[in-house]
Motif scaffolding. Structure first.
Motif, PDB file in Angstrom:
ATOM      1  N   SER A   1      -8.230  12.317 -29.883  1.00 47.32           N
ATOM      2  CA  SER A   1      -7.592  13.198 -28.893  1.00 47.32           C
ATOM      3  C   SER A   1      -7.580  12.520 -27.522  1.00 47.32           C
ATOM      4  O   SER A   1      -8.428  11.688 -27.211  1.00 47.32           O
ATOM      5  N   ASN A   2      -6.575  12.901 -26.691  1.00 41.67           N
ATOM      6  CA  ASN A   2      -6.420  12.443 -25.307  1.00 41.67           C
ATOM      7  C   ASN A   2      -6.269  10.927 -25.182  1.00 41.67           C
ATOM      8  O   ASN A   2      -6.913  10.292 -24.339  1.00 41.67           O
ATOM      9  N   PRO A   3      -5.379  10.292 -25.974  1.00 46.52           N
ATOM     10  CA  PRO A   3      -5.142   8.862 -25.805  1.00 46.52           C
ATOM     11  C   PRO A   3      -4.088   8.630 -24.719  1.00 46.52           C
ATOM     12  O   PRO A   3      -3.329   9.543 -24.367  1.00 46.52           O
ATOM     13  N   PRO A   4      -3.980   7.406 -24.189  1.00 47.75           N
ATOM     14  CA  PRO A   4      -2.920   7.142 -23.214  1.00 47.75           C
ATOM     15  C   PRO A   4      -1.540   7.061 -23.865  1.00 47.75           C
ATOM     16  O   PRO A   4      -0.523   7.316 -23.213  1.00 47.75           O
ATOM     17  N   GLU A   5      -1.489   6.677 -25.162  1.00 50.12           N
ATOM     18  CA  GLU A   5      -0.238   6.648 -25.909  1.00 50.12           C
ATOM     19  C   GLU A   5      -0.477   7.255 -27.281  1.00 50.12           C
ATOM     20  O   GLU A   5      -1.442   6.905 -27.961  1.00 50.12           O
ATOM     21  N   GLU A   6       0.403   8.191 -27.677  1.00 50.94           N
ATOM     22  CA  GLU A   6       0.288   8.820 -28.983  1.00 50.94           C
ATOM     23  C   GLU A   6       0.752   7.858 -30.068  1.00 50.94           C
ATOM     24  O   GLU A   6       1.640   7.022 -29.859  1.00 50.94           O
ATOM     25  N   SER A   7       0.161   7.991 -31.272  1.00 51.42           N
ATOM     26  CA  SER A   7       0.556   7.240 -32.472  1.00 51.42           C
ATOM     27  C   SER A   7       0.505   5.743 -32.259  1.00 51.42           C
ATOM     28  O   SER A   7       1.314   4.994 -32.821  1.00 51.42           O
ATOM     29  N   ALA A   8      -0.432   5.276 -31.430  1.00 53.61           N
ATOM     30  CA  ALA A   8      -0.583   3.840 -31.201  1.00 53.61           C
ATOM     31  C   ALA A   8      -2.065   3.476 -31.241  1.00 53.61           C
ATOM     32  O   ALA A   8      -2.926   4.246 -30.788  1.00 53.61           O
ATOM     33  N   SER A   9      -2.352   2.328 -31.799  1.00 49.90           N
ATOM     34  CA  SER A   9      -3.741   1.869 -31.855  1.00 49.90           C
ATOM     35  C   SER A   9      -4.218   1.457 -30.465  1.00 49.90           C
ATOM     36  O   SER A   9      -3.405   1.215 -29.561  1.00 49.90           O
ATOM     37  N   GLY A  10      -5.522   1.394 -30.297  1.00 47.29           N
ATOM     38  CA  GLY A  10      -6.048   1.044 -28.991  1.00 47.29           C
ATOM     39  C   GLY A  10      -7.459   0.493 -29.042  1.00 47.29           C
ATOM     40  O   GLY A  10      -8.215   0.739 -29.977  1.00 47.29           O
TER      41      GLY A  10
END
Length: 570
Positions: free
Chosen positions: A388-397
């Motif tokens: 939850s609360n990533p800087p970009e949805e549906s992307a690895s990080g």
């Protein structure tokens, strides 16, 4: 003693040396026949020219001088090399060497087996003398007793009777060939010499008399073994009973109270409340320093193997509380990098040490487990399971987290799918939101060198830094001679600070100080902008080291800069 001219040799001196040695080598003589008390040399004659008793061994060279030490004569080969005791009667005052032979008071012959054999009767001292039996050649004129051994015609014969005279061996029953004797005949002969002193005492077993062995009545019964009855020894059953008394080889001894055990033993308790044991169904061992006192240590554990405890007693015999040394919790590993189970053991990768911690869709970047203040952790997640609360949805990080407290921390996320980098900060428990760091190149300013020539009269150095642009890196070098002094301060004035619009919050500046540890550093900020530091209030590095400051806006406060310090010494 007289001299060759017949005069009395009063006051003369005798010297004794090894026979015919050049230069002469002194040799000891003695005042007693056992040769235990040595004479002091030279031996001085009395006024009447009398000599004391002198005993020696072997040959000597003897020198005689008058009272003025003028040599009168010298004699070699004084003494004797012959063994005067050979085959003679044993004398208590003669010292016999090894292999010398004497005749004992019983008429038998003995060979010395000691090289300093004095005063030991061969008849009663077998540790010093060996009895000899001579085998002679048969002689028709000699009368032989029963058992006497002779040789005749290259054979050994044994006399079968006493008063055996003029009976040639092999011609009649008077002589027997030992090689032809039956076992019964040999046994009959052995019985004739059985008894004390014969060397064949048949009432011994392994050299011991029957009195040396214990009777069955000396064996302790089970009850006697447990009671410790004096004068008894343990058989197998009694030994087992004794062992089981201390809880060895059988069940542990049930005790109603672990604190009352006064002997070293194994112990057992079913209920902790009534036994002072660490837990229900506990088994353990009590090791005492002193029997009869509660002074020692106890180790105990649950019979299901789930835990192990330890405690000890003080000098007053009072036990401490139980300490848990180990439990099955010690074997429990964290199930995931965010597992907060009490007593669970971290694994490699915990808090990002070794490998990043793997996050999934059930995690929340805004609500990760607390760390210790100042700790840094690394995480990663895949595009198939984004938290939850990533800087970009549906992307690895990939996530780098700096934790200060439950209300202050910062996150940096690199998204490899887009090539973007984002930052976020939590101030006073609130997250500011994700900001893209951009892709502009870093601008390097420097190195700028400063020496003592740049100091004012008070030792101060004034430096102005232009913060125009994104990602600027300043290098301030104080390692050039003549080196700066320790007085005064380094006063840095920041100019051209960008406006505080939201899109400018991603701006980052770095200042590297090389060997500035001689002075403290003070920053002057423009207008109403203030500073917030992570680290010490003022900068001061060690000589030869460097420190690095990262400076950025605090997102929740447009008028405050956050200074993060990295010290090369840490």
């Amino acid at each position: 003693m007289t001299l060759p001219d017949g005069s009395v040799a009063s006051g003369g001196k005798l010297y004794f040396y090894e026979n015919e040695t050049t230069p002469p080598v002194p040799k000891m003589v003695y005042s007693d026949p056992l040769m235990t008390v040595a004479h002091t040399q030279p031996i001085v004659l009395t006024s009447s020219a009398y000599l004391p008793d002198i005993f020696g061994e072997g040959l000597y060279t003897v020198v005689y001088t008058d009272e003025n030490d003028v040599q009168v004569w010298s004699r070699d080969n004084v003494g004797s090399t012959e063994d005067s005791s050979q085959f003679e009667d044993w004398s208590s005052i003669t010292r016999y060497r090894q292999n010398e032979i004497v005749r004992g008071s019983d008429g038998n012959y003995y060979r010395s087996i000691d090289s300093n054999n004095t005063g030991h009767d061969p008849v009663t001292s077998p540790e010093y003398w060996e009895q000899l039996e001579f085998i002679t050649v048969w002689n028709e004129f000699v009368e032989y007793s029963q058992g006497k051994v002779v040789t005749h015609n290259d054979r050994i014969w044994l006399s079968a009777e006493d008063d055996n005279l003029n009976n040639e061996p092999g011609t009649g029953p008077e002589w027997e060939d030992p090689a032809d004797m039956t076992a019964a005949e040999i046994l009959a002969r052995l019985k004739t010499v059985d008894g004390p002193g014969s060397g064949l005492d048949a009432d011994l077993l392994d050299g011991q008399h029957a009195a040396d062995f214990l009777l069955s009545a000396n064996l302790a019964s089970k009850a006697e073994a447990q009671a410790g009855t004096a004068g008894k020894i343990l058989d197998a059953a009694g030994g087992h009973a004794m062992v089981k008394k201390w809880g060895l080889g059988g069940a542990a001894i049930p005790d109603t109270d672990f604190s009352d055990v006064t002997d070293t033993r194994f112990i057992y308790a079913q209920t902790a409340a009534t036994s002072d044991s660490p837990a229900d169904f506990s088994v353990g061992v009590n090791i005492n320093q002193t029997a009869g006192q509660t002074l020692g240590i106890q180790i105990a554990g649950r019979i299901n193997g789930s835990s192990l405890f330890f405690r000890g007693s003080n000098l007053n015999g009072n036990f401490s509380s139980w300490n848990e040394l180990w439990s099955t919790h010690n074997l429990q590993k964290v199930s995931s990098p965010t597992d907060t189970t009490s007593d669970a053991v971290p694994t490699v990768g915990w808090m990002g040490q070794g490998v990043p911690i793997l996050l999934n869709s059930g995690d929340d970047l805004y609500n990760l487990p607390d760390l210790n203040p100042g700790e840094v952790a690394q995480y990663k997640y895949s595009s198939a399971s984004v938290p939850s609360n990533p800087p970009e949805e549906s992307a690895s990080g990939y996530v780098r987290r700096i934790f200060h407290s439950s209300s202050f921390e910062s996150l940096e996320v690199y998204v490899p799918d887009s090539g973007r980098r984002y930052t976020n900060e939590m101030i006073s428990g609130s997250w500011a939101g994700w900001q893209e760091a951009g892709s502009s190149s870093i601008t390097y300013a420097g190195p700028q060198e400063y020496t003592s020539a740049d100091e004012d009269g008070s030792g101060n150095i004034a430096i102005s830094l232009d913060f125009t642009g994104i990602y600027k890196f300043f290098t301030l070098d104080f390692d050039t001679t003549p080196l700066i002094t320790t007085s005064g301060t380094i006063n840095i004035t920041i100019t051209n600070l960008p406006n505080t619009a939201t899109d400018d919050f991603v701006k980052v500046w770095h200042i590297q100080f090389n060997r500035a540890g001689r002075k403290n550093v003070v920053f002057t900020l423009p207008g109403s902008v203030t500073e917030s530091r992570i680290g010490t209030a003022t900068y001061q590095s060690g000589a030869g080291d460097f420190d690095l400051y990262e400076i950025r806006y605090v997102s929740s406060d447009p008028n405050r800069l956050l200074f993060s310090r990295i010290d090369a010494r840490t």
